[in-house]
Design an enzyme around this catalytic site. Sequence first.
Site, PDB file in Angstrom:
ATOM      1  N   HIS A   1       0.877  -1.168   0.000  1.00  0.00           N
ATOM      2  CA  HIS A   1       0.000   0.000   0.000  1.00  0.00           C
ATOM      3  C   HIS A   1       0.916   1.220   0.000  1.00  0.00           C
ATOM      4  O   HIS A   1       1.926   1.253   0.726  1.00  0.00           O
ATOM      5  CB  HIS A   1      -0.909  -0.003   1.223  1.00  0.00           C
ATOM      6  CG  HIS A   1      -1.914  -1.110   1.189  1.00  0.00           C
ATOM      7  ND1 HIS A   1      -3.003  -1.107   0.341  1.00  0.00           N
ATOM      8  CD2 HIS A   1      -1.973  -2.273   1.882  1.00  0.00           C
ATOM      9  CE1 HIS A   1      -3.702  -2.215   0.523  1.00  0.00           C
ATOM     10  NE2 HIS A   1      -3.101  -2.954   1.449  1.00  0.00           N
ATOM     11  N   ASP A   2       0.615   2.184  -0.821  1.00  0.00           N
ATOM     12  CA  ASP A   2       1.494   3.348  -0.988  1.00  0.00           C
ATOM     13  C   ASP A   2       1.280   4.339   0.163  1.00  0.00           C
ATOM     14  O   ASP A   2       0.714   5.414  -0.007  1.00  0.00           O
ATOM     15  CB  ASP A   2       1.248   4.002  -2.345  1.00  0.00           C
ATOM     16  CG  ASP A   2       2.382   4.925  -2.758  1.00  0.00           C
ATOM     17  OD1 ASP A   2       3.369   5.024  -2.005  1.00  0.00           O
ATOM     18  OD2 ASP A   2       2.274   5.538  -3.831  1.00  0.00           O
TER      19      ASP A   2
END
Length: 139
Positions: free
Chosen positions: A26-27
């Site tokens: 997940h960024d």
Amino acid sequence: MALESVDGSMDVSEPTTRHCFVLDLHDDPELIAGYERWHRPGGPPVAITRSIRQAGIAALEIWRAGPRLFMILEAGPDYDAARKAEQDATDPDVIAWEQLMWQFQRPVAWAAPGEKWAAAARIYALAEQPDPPVAAPSA
């Protein structure tokens, strides 16, 4: 194949087969930092490291570029991916680890349904390239 990584940590002296995989995180900088903390030396539970080694995996590295992860796995002659998957599916330590890691990870867009680490295809190998012609000596 004898292999050594840039930092010398992936030194394999027995014959191996290389497998490469991709996965995204997940960024989110906090989640990425948490994932990296879990993967520092001594971070993964002993049962996870033992499971990897007992499966015939001679060396394994995970590299990160932004939120994308690259896994390089050097499998020894006794490695069987299907057998490892079967064992992992019933190992409570591996199941707990995978559930923990999933909070950080997400599959790449092209992954098959239920696939976590997607296999990467090798498209180039320097060793397979012809040697360039030798230049004639200048006069």
